[in-house]
Design a protein around this motif. Structure first.
Motif, PDB file in Angstrom:
ATOM      1  N   PHE A 106      -3.190   8.695  -5.149  1.00  0.00           N
ATOM      2  CA  PHE A 106      -2.617   7.756  -4.272  1.00  0.00           C
ATOM      3  C   PHE A 106      -2.885   6.229  -5.119  1.00  0.00           C
ATOM      4  CE2 PHE A 106      -4.492   4.267  -2.453  1.00  0.00           C
ATOM      5  CZ  PHE A 106      -3.601   4.087  -1.036  1.00  0.00           C
ATOM      6  N   PHE A 107      -3.851   6.263  -6.289  1.00  0.00           N
ATOM      7  CA  PHE A 107      -4.261   4.381  -6.518  1.00  0.00           C
ATOM      8  C   PHE A 107      -3.254   4.887  -7.545  1.00  0.00           C
ATOM      9  CE2 PHE A 107      -8.133   3.851  -4.121  1.00  0.00           C
ATOM     10  CZ  PHE A 107      -7.907   2.717  -4.269  1.00  0.00           C
ATOM     11  N   ASN A 108      -2.433   6.075  -8.598  1.00  0.00           N
ATOM     12  CA  ASN A 108      -1.476   6.134  -9.473  1.00  0.00           C
ATOM     13  C   ASN A 108      -0.393   5.459  -8.512  1.00  0.00           C
ATOM     14  OD1 ASN A 108      -3.285   6.715 -11.305  1.00  0.00           O
ATOM     15  ND2 ASN A 108      -3.250   8.727 -10.863  1.00  0.00           N
ATOM     16  N   LEU A 153       1.284  -1.031  -0.079  1.00  0.00           N
ATOM     17  CA  LEU A 153       0.546  -0.296  -0.003  1.00  0.00           C
ATOM     18  C   LEU A 153       0.662   1.251   0.242  1.00  0.00           C
ATOM     19  CD1 LEU A 153      -2.537  -0.480   2.751  1.00  0.00           C
ATOM     20  CD2 LEU A 153      -3.030  -0.234   0.192  1.00  0.00           C
ATOM     21  N   ALA A 154       0.946   2.220  -1.171  1.00  0.00           N
ATOM     22  CA  ALA A 154       1.941   3.408  -1.292  1.00  0.00           C
ATOM     23  C   ALA A 154       1.223   4.184  -0.721  1.00  0.00           C
ATOM     24  CB  ALA A 154       2.229   2.910  -2.507  1.00  0.00           C
ATOM     25  N   TYR A 155       1.781   5.319   0.263  1.00  0.00           N
ATOM     26  CA  TYR A 155       0.786   6.656   0.317  1.00  0.00           C
ATOM     27  C   TYR A 155       1.985   7.566   1.243  1.00  0.00           C
ATOM     28  CZ  TYR A 155      -1.479   9.800   2.910  1.00  0.00           C
ATOM     29  OH  TYR A 155      -1.835  10.870   4.230  1.00  0.00           O
ATOM     30  N   ARG A 156       1.610   8.505   0.235  1.00  0.00           N
ATOM     31  CA  ARG A 156       2.231   9.702   0.293  1.00  0.00           C
ATOM     32  C   ARG A 156       1.888  10.882   1.425  1.00  0.00           C
ATOM     33  NH1 ARG A 156       5.629  10.059  -5.168  1.00  0.00           N
ATOM     34  NH2 ARG A 156       6.239   8.231  -5.534  1.00  0.00           N
ATOM     35  N   TYR A 209      -2.425  -6.672  -4.284  1.00  0.00           N
ATOM     36  CA  TYR A 209      -1.778  -5.638  -4.848  1.00  0.00           C
ATOM     37  C   TYR A 209      -2.719  -4.848  -6.128  1.00  0.00           C
ATOM     38  CZ  TYR A 209      -0.873  -8.814  -8.809  1.00  0.00           C
ATOM     39  OH  TYR A 209      -0.847  -9.454 -10.100  1.00  0.00           O
ATOM     40  N   TYR A 210      -2.710  -3.339  -6.468  1.00  0.00           N
ATOM     41  CA  TYR A 210      -3.885  -3.183  -6.584  1.00  0.00           C
ATOM     42  C   TYR A 210      -3.532  -3.253  -8.333  1.00  0.00           C
ATOM     43  CZ  TYR A 210      -5.806   0.759  -9.927  1.00  0.00           C
ATOM     44  OH  TYR A 210      -6.366   1.775 -10.328  1.00  0.00           O
ATOM     45  N   VAL A 245       0.186   2.118  -8.457  1.00  0.00           N
ATOM     46  CA  VAL A 245       0.823   1.569 -10.033  1.00  0.00           C
ATOM     47  C   VAL A 245       2.500   1.811  -9.947  1.00  0.00           C
ATOM     48  CG1 VAL A 245       0.704   1.730 -12.119  1.00  0.00           C
ATOM     49  CG2 VAL A 245      -0.810   1.453 -10.997  1.00  0.00           C
ATOM     50  N   GLU A 246       3.374   2.993  -9.473  1.00  0.00           N
ATOM     51  CA  GLU A 246       4.697   3.663  -9.864  1.00  0.00           C
ATOM     52  C   GLU A 246       5.691   3.161  -8.407  1.00  0.00           C
ATOM     53  OE1 GLU A 246       4.451   7.896  -8.213  1.00  0.00           O
ATOM     54  OE2 GLU A 246       3.127   8.244 -10.547  1.00  0.00           O
TER      55      GLU A 246
END
Length: 398
Positions: free
Chosen positions: A316-318, A7-10, A335-336, A321-322
């Protein structure tokens, strides 16, 4: 012992970004040459049309000034000449005020009709326009010794109280319109056309409705490659995802609600069977009075906040993918799936309110309070028929 998830989150860098609005306001066109807009057009904040006439007013002002011997300066003559060029006599024109324009109580006045009840729409918790106790014909006539008396849904209205005011000229003004104030209002007018004539009586009826702006939200769907459908890891992943999304839009006084979460086995053309989670969630604007951080800034307007929240969610969803694209390790178990995020805009009214273009043609995009004989139990878009409902704003058929 936990499933491998990503889960990627900045958290930084998003608050000050310029956000493009999700929807553009639809510009209303000016009438064709020779046409006139209806005087009963609803004047609302979404774009206000006001009718004005230049039919010789400037020329009359000039003649009166010259007849009285009043000296006109050179600057005044130049200004007057420029006005004559811009607004030729006998030309009627329309002016559209910007969306941010706010009407004053003198800006809008509604006249009655002796033939049928006139519908009046007042935004909830706002001040109403002036509701006049005259017809259009009488408005332009002299009335000798006029007497005005207003009656509302609860009986006679005194000259002035905390919620309604009757001016010396018979206009009715609501100061802070509430749902319960909706209903039939009747004005009784007595007057003499001339001193010699007998007293005439006139009864004018108005149907006054509370209305609200539509309550809308964004609905998202997204798909994730998942652990086996009976795995507890899918449930814990779902909770974590909702926590992150909720934190993402918290400062915008918006909330995330999970509408549906399902796990399915999907047969791929070249990858065989795989497990996928289908998420459906919504993002909606909180009532700023009840939200954790009430908004006072103009940028916290509901539509702007929702638009910003939508952009943050898409970003967030992009990022998912990155992050996956930069991994050198095998993909995690959950994973998404790129390209599966879908969004729709859903328009709704609050319970007790609904849209009806046939019944309210002057307020087609308003959520108007349900009339007696109808109700709206939830955030639907229409009032449903209910013959046993005898009040305005019914939320149940009882």
């Amino acid at each position: 012992g936990h499933a491998n998830t990503t889960l990627a989150y900045r958290s930084g860098g998003s608050g000050g970004e310029s956000v493009r609005s999700a929807f553009r306001s639809t510009a209303r066109q000016f009438p064709a040459a020779g046409e006139r807009a209806s005087r009963n057009d609803l004047l609302r904040g979404g774009g206000v049309w006001m009718e004005a006439s230049a039919s010789g007013r400037a020329w009359q002002t000039w003649r009166r000034a010259r007849a009285s011997g009043f000296p006109l300066s050179r600057a005044a003559i130049l200004l007057f000449s420029a006005f004559l060029v811009r607004a030729p006599p006998s030309v009627e024109y329309l002016v559209r005020f910007p969306r941010t324009f706010r009407l004053t109580q003198e800006s809008v006045k509604i006249v009655g009709s002796s033939s049928f009840p006139v519908k009046v729409y007042v935004m909830l918790h706002q001040k109403s326009p002036h509701v006049l106790c005259v017809t259009q014909r009488l408005r332009n006539s002299e009335l000798i010794d006029p007497s005005f008396q207003w009656h509302g849904p609860k009986g006679k209205i005194v000259s002035e109280n905390s919620t309604a005011q009757v001016t010396s000229t018979g206009s009715l003004i609501f100061q802070n319109f509430e749902e319960a104030m909706s209903g039939v209002y009747t004005c009784f007018l007595e007057y003499k056309p001339t001193v010699e004539e007998i007293v005439k009586n006139l009864q004018l009826k108005y149907l006054v409705y509370a209305y609200r702006e539509p309550h809308y939200y964004y609905q998202f769907t997204a798909r994730y490659h998942a652990a086996p459908c009976n795995s507890i890891y899918n449930i814990s992943f779902e909770k974590k995802l909702l926590q992150i999304l909720s934190k993402l839009v918290l400062d915008l006084s918006c909330e995330i609600s999970l509408l549906k979460s399902e796990c399915h086995r999907v047969k791929m053309q070249r990858a065989g069977l795989q497990n996928e989670l289908f998420f459906t969630f919504s993002v909606s604007s909180l009532d700023t009075e009840k939200g954790p951080k009430p908004c006072t800034d103009q940028n916290c307007e509901s539509s702007k906040r929702l638009s910003k929240a939508k952009n943050l969610i898409e970003r967030f969803f992009n990022q998912q993918v990155e992050v996956l694209g930069r991994r050198s390790d095998p993909l995690p178990e959950i994973y998404y799936i790129e390209g599966t995020l879908q969004m729709v805009w859903i328009n709704r009214c609050f319970p007790g309110y609904g849209m009806n273009t046939l019944k309210h043609p002057k307020c087609p995009e308003c959520c108007v309070i349900c009339s007696p004989g109808s109700y709206n139990p939830r955030d639907g878009i229409h009032c449903l028929q209910c013959n046993s409902s005898l009040v305005y704003g019914a939320k149940a058929c009882v």
